[in-house]
Design a protein around this motif. Structure first.
Motif, short mmCIF file in Angstrom:
data_model
loop_
_atom_site.label_atom_id
_atom_site.label_comp_id
_atom_site.label_asym_id
_atom_site.label_seq_id
_atom_site.Cartn_x
_atom_site.Cartn_y
_atom_site.Cartn_z
N MET A 121 17.88 3.25 0.28
CA MET A 121 17.96 1.99 -0.49
C MET A 121 17.37 1.00 -1.47
O MET A 121 15.76 1.70 -1.51
N HIS A 122 17.59 1.30 -3.05
CA HIS A 122 16.91 1.22 -3.88
C HIS A 122 15.75 -0.37 -3.97
O HIS A 122 14.79 0.26 -4.12
N GLN A 123 16.51 -1.02 -3.02
CA GLN A 123 15.70 -2.65 -2.82
C GLN A 123 15.27 -2.12 -1.09
O GLN A 123 14.91 -2.65 -0.56
N THR A 124 14.04 -0.74 -0.54
CA THR A 124 14.24 -1.00 0.25
C THR A 124 12.73 -1.25 0.68
O THR A 124 12.81 -2.44 1.93
N LYS A 130 13.39 -9.34 -2.48
CA LYS A 130 13.16 -10.73 -0.65
C LYS A 130 15.40 -9.66 -0.12
O LYS A 130 15.13 -10.92 1.05
N ASP A 131 16.13 -9.51 -0.81
CA ASP A 131 17.21 -9.16 -0.34
C ASP A 131 16.95 -7.52 0.44
O ASP A 131 18.11 -6.62 0.43
N ALA A 132 15.88 -7.90 1.13
CA ALA A 132 15.79 -5.84 1.38
C ALA A 132 17.05 -5.47 2.51
O ALA A 132 17.72 -4.41 2.96
N GLY A 133 16.70 -6.79 3.61
CA GLY A 133 18.00 -6.03 4.55
C GLY A 133 19.57 -6.28 4.40
O GLY A 133 20.13 -6.37 4.91
N LYS A 134 19.81 -8.07 3.38
CA LYS A 134 20.89 -8.33 3.21
C LYS A 134 21.78 -7.64 1.98
O LYS A 134 23.15 -7.70 2.02
N ALA A 135 21.05 -6.63 0.77
CA ALA A 135 21.83 -6.04 -0.10
C ALA A 135 23.21 -5.33 1.03
O ALA A 135 22.68 -4.52 2.12
N GLU A 136 24.03 -4.64 0.07
CA GLU A 136 24.51 -3.67 0.08
C GLU A 136 24.27 -2.51 0.31
O GLU A 136 23.64 -2.10 -0.68
N ARG A 137 24.76 -1.62 1.88
CA ARG A 137 25.09 -0.34 1.56
C ARG A 137 25.69 0.25 1.23
O ARG A 137 27.02 0.78 0.67
#
Length: 349
Positions: A121-124, A130-137
């Motif tokens: 994920m870009h947001q790993t 803060k949205d690392a777990g919720k961001a859409e894959r």
């Protein structure tokens, strides 16, 4: 009654899944299969799509059988080289981005150079996003981190990486002491290994087949048309050997051979299905009947393309299809036994 050696099949499967072969880039694995069969002095030829057809002559030549399994796998292509030096992907085959998050991968350039990387994920980083777990894959958020010193798109292109390069996923294959094999791409290299060992068994034991039988190792199944051509006019029965799908509401498991009665394309031939069940029961082969709701096979592709054939579908039960898959040696063995008796049986009509 002797059957193909299951241990040899498992070892062959381990080799097959270790050869990168996303749909569209399958020459290496087809060449491996071709050499395997040529060493057995089996007649083979390649079709224009790059698939491989092997033929074992039978007593009857006016009616033929065809069995098929596919070596192409899920994979991806480079969609975009980002300014950061990371890669955006475009998926090949029907799977979700969450199933490849954190996976090691390999990028193959058009010149044949290969580079490793990791799909992330870009947001790993949880320390930054803060949205690392919720961001859409999704395609917008997933990217490949290349294992080279690249700081921008120019650095990446200087390596020879470009849009359209193929990306394959690390299989992470492992054979366990308890008899499991866990790996990506058991769909459908488990079935390919079974068919290759079956051909080897027939050849080494000089077993005469009742009908001329063709074995199509297809290479475009994951995108829907791998087995829809090169079917001889004499072919009456066409049996796809592909994974049995497991999940809630399914009867398929990792220990039996799955006989598919219906998938998204509709019912499989009723007479052939009953014949397969009869063979399994006569020879004490553990089997399950099942419906795969979101599934299509090379056999259904052949029917859609207009061939006048009797079509069927069987295969080993595979857990977590199109993700990190697993099956057991008993499922491999039961599938091989049913195929052995099927190829030696009389046609249903």
């Amino acid at each position: 009654m002797s059957y193909p050696n299951t241990t040899e099949t498992m070892n062959l499967l381990q080799e097959l899944v270790s050869i990168p072969s996303p749909t569209g880039n399958t020459n290496e694995v087809i060449t491996y299969v071709e050499k395997f069969l040529q060493e057995l002095q089996v007649d083979t030829y390649r079709n224009r799509k790059g698939g491989l057809i092997a033929t074992l002559p039978g007593v009857a030549t006016s009616k033929h059988r065809m069995l098929t399994a596919h070596v192409d796998t899920l994979g991806a292509m480079v969609k975009e080289i980002k300014p950061s030096g990371r890669l955006k992907l475009d998926l090949i085959g029907g799977f979700k981005y969450n199933s490849i998050e954190g996976e090691y991968c390999e990028i193959e350039t058009s010149s044949g150079r290969r580079f490793t990387g990791t799909i992330l994920m870009h947001q790993t980083s949880v320390h930054v996003y803060k949205d690392a777990g919720k961001a859409e894959r999704s395609q917008d958020n997933m990217e490949v981190r290349i294992d080279e010193v690249v700081k921008n798109a120019e650095d990446v292109r200087n390596l020879g990486i470009e849009v359209g390069d193929f990306v394959s996923f690390s299989p992470r294959v492992e054979l366990t002491p308890s008899g499991f094999i866990k790996s990506r791409h058991l769909d459908d290299k488990a079935s390919v290994a079974i068919l290759l060992q079956l051909i080897k068994h027939f050849k080494l034991n000089d077993i005469e087949l009742p009908y001329t039988t063709h074995f199509l190792i297809s290479n475009n199944e994951e995108i829907g048309y791998g087995g829809n051509s090169n079917i001889t006019p004499e072919t009456v029965e066409y049996l796809a050997v592909d994974m049995g799908a497991m999940g809630d509401g399914q009867s398929t498991d990792e220990y039996t051979v799955s006989i598919c009665v219906k998938d998204a394309s509709g019912p499989y031939h009723y007479g052939l299905r009953k014949s397969l069940v009869k063979l399994a029961e006569e020879h004490n082969i553990d089997y399950k009947l099942d419906i795969y709701p979101y599934y299509g096979s090379d056999a259904s592709a052949a029917i859609r393309s207009g061939h006048d054939i009797v079509h069927g579908l069987i295969g080993p039960g595979i857990d977590s299809s199109h993700a990190f898959e697993r099956t057991h040696q008993s499922s491999i063995e039961n599938t091989a036994k049913l195929l052995h008796h099927y190829v030696l049986s009389e046609m249903i009509r």
